[in-house]
Design a protein around this motif. Structure first.
Motif, PDB file in Angstrom:
ATOM      1  N   ASP A  97      12.578  24.585  41.030  1.00 30.23           N
ATOM      2  CA  ASP A  97      13.556  25.684  40.946  1.00 30.23           C
ATOM      3  C   ASP A  97      14.681  25.336  39.974  1.00 30.23           C
ATOM      4  O   ASP A  97      15.176  26.199  39.239  1.00 30.23           O
ATOM      5  N   HIS A 101      15.673  27.311  36.619  1.00 31.04           N
ATOM      6  CA  HIS A 101      17.043  27.754  36.349  1.00 31.04           C
ATOM      7  C   HIS A 101      17.497  27.281  34.965  1.00 31.04           C
ATOM      8  O   HIS A 101      18.117  28.034  34.209  1.00 31.04           O
ATOM      9  N   ARG A 104      15.816  29.330  32.212  1.00 31.02           N
ATOM     10  CA  ARG A 104      16.476  30.620  32.040  1.00 31.02           C
ATOM     11  C   ARG A 104      17.754  30.466  31.222  1.00 31.02           C
ATOM     12  O   ARG A 104      18.043  31.273  30.334  1.00 31.02           O
ATOM     13  N   ARG A 105      18.521  29.436  31.523  1.00 30.44           N
ATOM     14  CA  ARG A 105      19.773  29.208  30.775  1.00 30.44           C
ATOM     15  C   ARG A 105      19.487  28.941  29.309  1.00 30.44           C
ATOM     16  O   ARG A 105      20.331  29.213  28.449  1.00 30.44           O
ATOM     17  N   GLY A 132      13.515  35.288  37.656  1.00 34.28           N
ATOM     18  CA  GLY A 132      13.704  33.881  37.979  1.00 34.28           C
ATOM     19  C   GLY A 132      13.434  33.534  39.425  1.00 34.28           C
ATOM     20  O   GLY A 132      13.704  32.405  39.856  1.00 34.28           O
ATOM     21  N   PHE A 179      22.511  25.658  39.866  1.00 34.77           N
ATOM     22  CA  PHE A 179      21.670  26.451  40.769  1.00 34.77           C
ATOM     23  C   PHE A 179      22.194  26.347  42.198  1.00 34.77           C
ATOM     24  O   PHE A 179      22.349  27.357  42.894  1.00 34.77           O
ATOM     25  N   GLU A 183      23.765  29.358  44.606  1.00 31.18           N
ATOM     26  CA  GLU A 183      23.162  29.697  45.894  1.00 31.18           C
ATOM     27  C   GLU A 183      24.174  29.574  47.024  1.00 31.18           C
ATOM     28  O   GLU A 183      24.254  30.434  47.908  1.00 31.18           O
TER      29      GLU A 183
END
Length: 215
Positions: A97, A101, A104-105, A132, A179, A183
């Motif tokens: 995960d 993340h 994606r960045r 994502g 991340f 969360e």
């Protein structure tokens, strides 16, 4: 929020400090055989560079794998020890995960798969949708056994040429911390500080060995 984050589930030894908004300091070194030797000096370094006293931390985020047994347990045991000594909560994060993340960045778009090297000609993998969110995995399989992969990132993807493989190759503690902070700020629970091994360790007690002591 003031998080110390680190991960030893891949060949990288990486640590970071995050203030809930941004990464204050980060260190990263690839050396698959020296997790135990490098982790605490790396933690000390990022705390010093961030100008943070460990007693001011509000939590610890640690990558819980999946990953090889020996390296992964270094991070988990260290997180447990620090959390106990400092009276801090320890938040587990799936390493895949965190890599997703990070991807994606770095501009990866659309559905994709994260695959890391699991050795034994296998990969640890998980699939993510265009937002994502994880849609499959984590699991461990041979590359040919994975569902159709259009785009993939991670060391396993690069090793086996999955889905136009690209970086990031290994996890970044800065991405893991980012991340975890997001969360936690959203009120979502993270994982326990427990390993995602997904298979038995490489080293096992041999079966059927002969007794050498007299009866």
């Amino acid at each position: 929020m003031l998080l110390l984050a680190f991960d030893t589930a891949t060949p990288a030894v990486t640590a970071a400090v995050h203030d809930g908004t941004a990464v204050l300091a980060e260190a990263f070194q690839v050396d698959a055989r020296r997790h135990g030797e490098l982790l605490l000096p790396t933690v000390d370094r990022v705390l010093r560079e961030a100008g943070v006293d460990k007693r001011d931390l509000t939590g610890i985020a640690v990558g819980v794998g999946p990953g090889p047994y020996t390296g992964l347990r270094v991070g988990l045991v260290t997180a447990a020890a620090l959390g106990d000594a400092l009276g801090l909560p320890v938040h587990g994060v799936c390493t895949l995960d965190a890599i997703a993340h990070q991807a994606r960045r770095e501009g990866v778009e659309g559905p994709f798969t994260v695959a890391t090297d699991a050795r034994r000609k296998e990969v640890y993998w998980a699939a993510y949708d265009a937002e994502g969110r994880r849609t499959a995995g984590p699991a461990v399989d041979r590359p040919a056994e994975l569902p159709p992969v259009e785009r993939a990132v991670g060391a396993g993807a690069l090793l086996y040429g999955l889905g136009g493989a690209s970086g990031p190759e290994h996890v970044s503690a800065g991405a893991l911390a980012d991340f975890a902070a997001a969360e936690l700020a959203a009120g979502r629970e993270l994982l326990a500080n427990a390993p995602l091994y997904l298979r038995r360790p490489d080293a096992q007690v041999p079966a059927g060995y002969k007794a050498v002591l007299p009866q």
